[in-house]
Motif scaffolding. Structure first.
Motif, PDB file in Angstrom:
ATOM      1  N   GLN A   1      12.556 -38.883   8.535  1.00 33.90           N
ATOM      2  CA  GLN A   1      12.468 -40.170   9.226  1.00 33.90           C
ATOM      3  C   GLN A   1      11.713 -41.195   8.386  1.00 33.90           C
ATOM      4  O   GLN A   1      12.044 -42.393   8.391  1.00 33.90           O
ATOM      5  CB  GLN A   1      11.786 -39.996  10.583  1.00 33.90           C
TER       6      GLN A   1
ATOM      7  N   ILE B   1      14.123 -42.639   5.976  1.00 33.75           N
ATOM      8  CA  ILE B   1      15.045 -43.560   6.653  1.00 33.75           C
ATOM      9  C   ILE B   1      14.367 -44.900   6.916  1.00 33.75           C
ATOM     10  O   ILE B   1      14.910 -45.971   6.632  1.00 33.75           O
ATOM     11  CB  ILE B   1      15.534 -42.934   7.976  1.00 33.75           C
ATOM     12  N   ASP B   2      13.144 -44.848   7.465  1.00 33.75           N
ATOM     13  CA  ASP B   2      12.442 -46.070   7.845  1.00 33.75           C
ATOM     14  C   ASP B   2      11.993 -46.878   6.638  1.00 33.75           C
ATOM     15  O   ASP B   2      12.035 -48.121   6.652  1.00 33.75           O
ATOM     16  CB  ASP B   2      11.211 -45.709   8.694  1.00 33.75           C
TER      17      ASP B   2
ATOM     18  N   ALA C   1      15.507 -47.406   4.104  1.00 34.17           N
ATOM     19  CA  ALA C   1      16.768 -47.794   4.762  1.00 34.17           C
ATOM     20  C   ALA C   1      17.936 -46.970   4.238  1.00 34.17           C
ATOM     21  O   ALA C   1      19.040 -47.482   4.009  1.00 34.17           O
ATOM     22  CB  ALA C   1      17.026 -49.288   4.555  1.00 34.17           C
ATOM     23  N   ASP C   2      17.681 -45.686   4.023  1.00 35.06           N
ATOM     24  CA  ASP C   2      18.699 -44.782   3.501  1.00 35.06           C
ATOM     25  C   ASP C   2      19.032 -43.737   4.564  1.00 35.06           C
ATOM     26  O   ASP C   2      18.281 -43.561   5.525  1.00 35.06           O
ATOM     27  CB  ASP C   2      18.177 -44.096   2.232  1.00 35.06           C
ATOM     28  N   GLN C   3      20.163 -43.069   4.395  1.00 33.70           N
ATOM     29  CA  GLN C   3      20.566 -42.044   5.346  1.00 33.70           C
ATOM     30  C   GLN C   3      20.630 -40.683   4.655  1.00 33.70           C
ATOM     31  O   GLN C   3      21.133 -40.572   3.536  1.00 33.70           O
ATOM     32  CB  GLN C   3      21.929 -42.378   5.958  1.00 33.70           C
ATOM     33  N   PRO C   4      20.130 -39.631   5.299  1.00 34.01           N
ATOM     34  CA  PRO C   4      20.132 -38.300   4.682  1.00 34.01           C
ATOM     35  C   PRO C   4      21.523 -37.674   4.660  1.00 34.01           C
ATOM     36  O   PRO C   4      22.407 -38.058   5.442  1.00 34.01           O
ATOM     37  CB  PRO C   4      19.192 -37.498   5.589  1.00 34.01           C
ATOM     38  N   LYS C   5      21.713 -36.691   3.781  1.00 28.96           N
ATOM     39  CA  LYS C   5      22.995 -35.986   3.688  1.00 28.96           C
ATOM     40  C   LYS C   5      23.195 -35.020   4.853  1.00 28.96           C
ATOM     41  O   LYS C   5      24.319 -34.658   5.170  1.00 28.96           O
ATOM     42  CB  LYS C   5      23.055 -35.204   2.372  1.00 28.96           C
ATOM     43  N   ARG C   6      22.081 -34.584   5.464  1.00 32.75           N
ATOM     44  CA  ARG C   6      22.112 -33.626   6.573  1.00 32.75           C
ATOM     45  C   ARG C   6      22.862 -32.349   6.197  1.00 32.75           C
ATOM     46  O   ARG C   6      23.629 -31.787   6.989  1.00 32.75           O
ATOM     47  CB  ARG C   6      22.722 -34.245   7.831  1.00 32.75           C
TER      48      ARG C   6
END
Length: 266
Positions: A96, A99-100, A103-108
């Motif tokens: 998190q 992300i915060d 401003a990126d998104q994880p690959k999960r």
């Protein structure tokens, strides 16, 4: 009556090493007796989560988990609340924060840390190199090494070389002894690749004395005399000065702490 035992459950959608390492680090801060860590790996569905949480509820322990899928993190939180089990999210807050902040998104994708990529094979090669070159076995390897560790006996050269190898660094460790001239190869490489290790003489005396006891040898051997240790340390310091290399005092330092300092030097 025996001492009470406690179980901490580690849950992961990969191998669980990260969460287990955090748990072990926390355990060292307490005098809690008989801690058992039970690891569940490759957890992929809610049914598995429910079963392990029910076991944790019966044992009276808590759960530490690393799950990258948000639906699994939510599921474990819900079951933990229902069963009154404390569940500690080891990975979630860090994800998190990325992300915060960025401003990126994880690959999960579970298990990326242990994926067989180029970095993995580099670490394997480095470990093999460190084992082959332990204690000055291959002097020619000094010219190929990323790091050369120098120090008198029992200054943690070998375990430090293995920790650094797991970071992908090819390490040679060489014992400094007053009666043996250092190899010329040391003067052929950059001093920035050489790390001198030293230690408080009294502390080293205790370590060597204990070493002799475990080997069944007399503690009064010259190897464990303060006079000899001071002589060796002074000789080593003289060599470090001639080479112009950085020196780390490893007295009371954990191997991982010393490794961090070495990486900072690099």
């Amino acid at each position: 009556m025996g001492k009470p035992s406690y179980t901490i459950t580690v849950c992961s959608d990969s191998v669980g090493e990260t969460a287990e390492a955090v748990v072990k680090a926390a355990v060292r801060q307490f005098e809690t007796p008989q801690i058992k860590i039970k690891r569940y790996m490759n957890v992929r569905n809610e049914e598995e989560l429910q079963l392990l949480l029910e076991e944790a509820s019966e044992s009276g322990g808590f759960v530490a988990y690393t799950l990258v899928q948000p639906e699994l993190r939510e599921a474990i939180r819900e079951h933990a609340i229902r069963l009154h089990v404390r569940a500690v999210d080891v990975m979630g807050p860090m994800i998190q924060a990325f992300i915060d902040t960025f401003a990126d998104q994880p690959k999960r994708m579970p298990g990326l840390l242990h994926r067989l990529d180029d970095d993995y094979f580099k670490r394997v090669e480095a470990v093999e190199f460190a084992v082959k070159c332990d204690d000055g076995k291959d002097l020619n390897a000094i010219l190929k090494a990323d790091i050369v560790l120098l120090g008198v006996s029992r200054t943690s050269k070998t375990p430090l070389s293995i920790v650094l190898a797991h970071k992908g660094k090819k390490v040679v460790n060489y014992p400094v002894v007053p009666e043996i001239s250092p190899p010329d190869h040391l003067y052929s490489i950059s001093p920035r690749k050489i790390i001198g290790l030293t230690m408080n003489a009294e502390h080293l005396l205790k370590i060597r004395s204990e070493r002799l006891k475990t080997m069944g040898l007399p503690v009064l051997a010259r190897y464990a005399s303060l006079e000899r240790i001071v002589e060796e340390l002074e000789h080593a310091r003289s060599l470090f000065d001639r080479l112009g290399c950085p020196v780390i005092d490893v007295t009371d330092k954990a191997i991982e702490e010393t490794a961090g300092i070495v990486m900072d030097f690099l």
